[in-house]
Design a protein around this motif. Structure first.
Motif, PDB file in Angstrom:
ATOM      1  N   LEU A   8      44.713  34.434  27.173  1.00 37.58           N
ATOM      2  CA  LEU A   8      45.113  34.097  28.533  1.00 37.58           C
ATOM      3  C   LEU A   8      46.623  34.151  28.690  1.00 37.58           C
ATOM      4  O   LEU A   8      47.135  34.553  29.739  1.00 37.58           O
ATOM      5  CB  LEU A   8      44.597  32.704  28.903  1.00 37.58           C
TER       6      LEU A   8
ATOM      7  N   LEU B 246      37.205  29.188  28.467  1.00 43.94           N
ATOM      8  CA  LEU B 246      38.584  29.540  28.787  1.00 43.94           C
ATOM      9  C   LEU B 246      39.549  29.050  27.714  1.00 43.94           C
ATOM     10  O   LEU B 246      40.519  29.739  27.368  1.00 43.94           O
ATOM     11  CB  LEU B 246      38.954  28.966  30.155  1.00 43.94           C
ATOM     12  N   ARG B 247      39.273  27.876  27.135  1.00 41.19           N
ATOM     13  CA  ARG B 247      40.153  27.383  26.069  1.00 41.19           C
ATOM     14  C   ARG B 247      40.034  28.249  24.818  1.00 41.19           C
ATOM     15  O   ARG B 247      41.007  28.404  24.066  1.00 41.19           O
ATOM     16  CB  ARG B 247      39.845  25.920  25.774  1.00 41.19           C
TER      17      ARG B 247
ATOM     18  N   GLU C 106      35.220  25.606  31.067  1.00 38.28           N
ATOM     19  CA  GLU C 106      36.516  25.174  30.536  1.00 38.28           C
ATOM     20  C   GLU C 106      36.609  25.466  29.048  1.00 38.28           C
ATOM     21  O   GLU C 106      37.659  25.906  28.545  1.00 38.28           O
ATOM     22  CB  GLU C 106      36.720  23.693  30.807  1.00 38.28           C
TER      23      GLU C 106
ATOM     24  N   ILE D 280      43.534  26.446  34.064  1.00 38.75           N
ATOM     25  CA  ILE D 280      42.090  26.491  33.841  1.00 38.75           C
ATOM     26  C   ILE D 280      41.296  25.811  34.957  1.00 38.75           C
ATOM     27  O   ILE D 280      40.296  26.370  35.439  1.00 38.75           O
ATOM     28  CB  ILE D 280      41.744  25.910  32.458  1.00 38.75           C
TER      29      ILE D 280
ATOM     30  N   GLU E 175      47.000  26.958  30.088  1.00 39.92           N
ATOM     31  CA  GLU E 175      45.963  25.930  30.059  1.00 39.92           C
ATOM     32  C   GLU E 175      45.939  25.137  31.355  1.00 39.92           C
ATOM     33  O   GLU E 175      44.868  24.712  31.816  1.00 39.92           O
ATOM     34  CB  GLU E 175      46.183  25.002  28.866  1.00 39.92           C
TER      35      GLU E 175
END
Length: 380
Positions: A338, A376-377, A373, A348, A345
């Motif tokens: 990302l 995405l992390r 979430e 998100i 972060e």
């Protein structure tokens, strides 16, 4: 294998020099005045526009032009072109470009029959008719040249949504791989990654569909191999041709036969992310998100994820295969985190909120906000 219905009415005309046939194709279908939809002007630089214009002129087909479709195409432009199509009373739409141009052209073709095309994206009306659509493809990856889907972004509402209807299948798509010789490398890569993810989104639902799984594995290996070749020689015609055809097959229905229509959660998550951050190219976003989704979801169909690792990457474990995938994307110059995309972060929650506007995500597993979430992390 689940029961299925396979339907794809799009005729493909494929090979060197086929773009010059577009005028004859249109007259064969009885069309006399078309709306030509295009992007920012690259088709004038690479000669495709001149070839199309000469073919239309020679065939006696009148045309009007609509320019300015951007990557991550937007609703406002589609509405503008719909008004133009109505005013000019065209009898067909001709998309000359890549996926964004084709998606906009599909929205225009259907939108002339609706009060507002966005109502179809919101599922408040059904698309039951559209002007006949024809395509001259200039960039492979989205599969829009051979599928019934379209994507638009409603910028004010931060929604990048998909609509589907059999009326959106192109009648004929002309694909000359040679016109893609001049594509910037990052566009070739984005297209290859988009096509690769289309196949995987069907594949990972598989269990006993041996024919479909074997077809999908062959397509994935082919996309990877020919993209490596194109990195060495962008004018390798056979590599271009194989990538172009693989990208069309990736989303024309064949790769999902018997696989419960696929799991497109990652695509929806990416479209949400690029709705929040419109500068992110679709393929670039998928390069970051899909490996993270695989790592998070591997336990929900472990035998098939393990089979993918072995068959596509010759890896012993799924994490090892994901590592190889990310390394390959890096070698191609694609982003893998990302951060590479300029997303932190702290962003998100906004991406998850945009994704939730779409509704339910996930077929292999229905994804909660916490799941999104976590994925995405894993991509940070």
């Amino acid at each position: 294998m689940d029961a299925f219905t396979f339907y794809n009415p799009t005729q493909i005309i494929f090979g060197k020099g086929v773009v010059a046939q577009i005028g004859g194709v249109l007259t064969d279908y009885g069309h006399g005045k078309v709306l030509l939809v295009a992007g920012g002007g690259s088709i004038k630089a690479n000669g495709v526009y001149d070839t199309v214009a000469a073919s239309l002129r020679a065939a006696g087909v009148a045309w009007v032009e609509a320019w300015g479709v951007q990557p991550n195409p937007v609703l406002a432009k589609a509405r503008e072109i719909i008004a133009q199509a109505r005013a000019e009373q065209v009898d067909a739409v001709l998309a000359v470009g890549g996926g964004s141009v084709i998606d906009t052209a599909k929205s225009v073709a259907a939108g002339v029959f609706l009060t507002d095309i966005w109502e179809a994206y919101e599922r408040r009306v059904e698309i039951v008719q559209a002007l006949p659509l024809f395509v001259v493809l200039t960039m492979s990856g989205t599969g829009s040249e051979m599928d019934p889907l379209a994507v638009l972004t409603h910028e004010a509402e931060v929604k990048k949504w998909v609509v589907r209807s059999p009326a959106l299948f192109p009648r004929v798509s002309l694909i000359d791989p040679a016109v893609q010789f001049s594509l910037p490398w990052h566009q070739t890569v984005n297209g290859a990654i988009d096509a690769l993810t289309h196949v995987m989104e069907f594949y990972f639902l598989g269990r006993t569909e041996e024919t479909t799984l074997a077809l999908d594995e062959a397509l994935m290996r082919t996309i990877i191999a020919v993209t490596h070749r194109l990195q060495q020689n962008p004018r390798d015609y056979d590599a271009r041709a194989n990538l172009a055809w693989a990208a069309s097959l990736a989303l024309n229905g064949l790769t999902g036969v018997g696989l419960r229509e696929g799991d497109f959660a990652t695509h929806r998550l990416e479209t949400a992310m690029s709705a929040v951050f419109p500068a992110i190219a679709h393929g670039a976003g998928l390069a970051v998100l899909f490996p993270a989704w695989i790592l998070y979801m591997q336990g929900h169909n472990p035998a098939t994820f393990a089979r993918w690792a072995r068959a596509v990457w010759e890896a012993e474990t799924v994490p090892e295969a994901v590592h190889q995938m990310r390394r390959t994307f890096q070698d191609w110059g694609a982003p893998t985190t990302l951060g590479d995309l300029g997303v932190s972060e702290a962003d998100i929650p906004a991406v998850v909120a945009a994704a939730r506007k779409v509704g339910t995500l996930g077929r292999l597993k229905e994804l909660t906000d916490a799941d999104l979430e976590a994925i995405l992390r894993l991509a940070l």
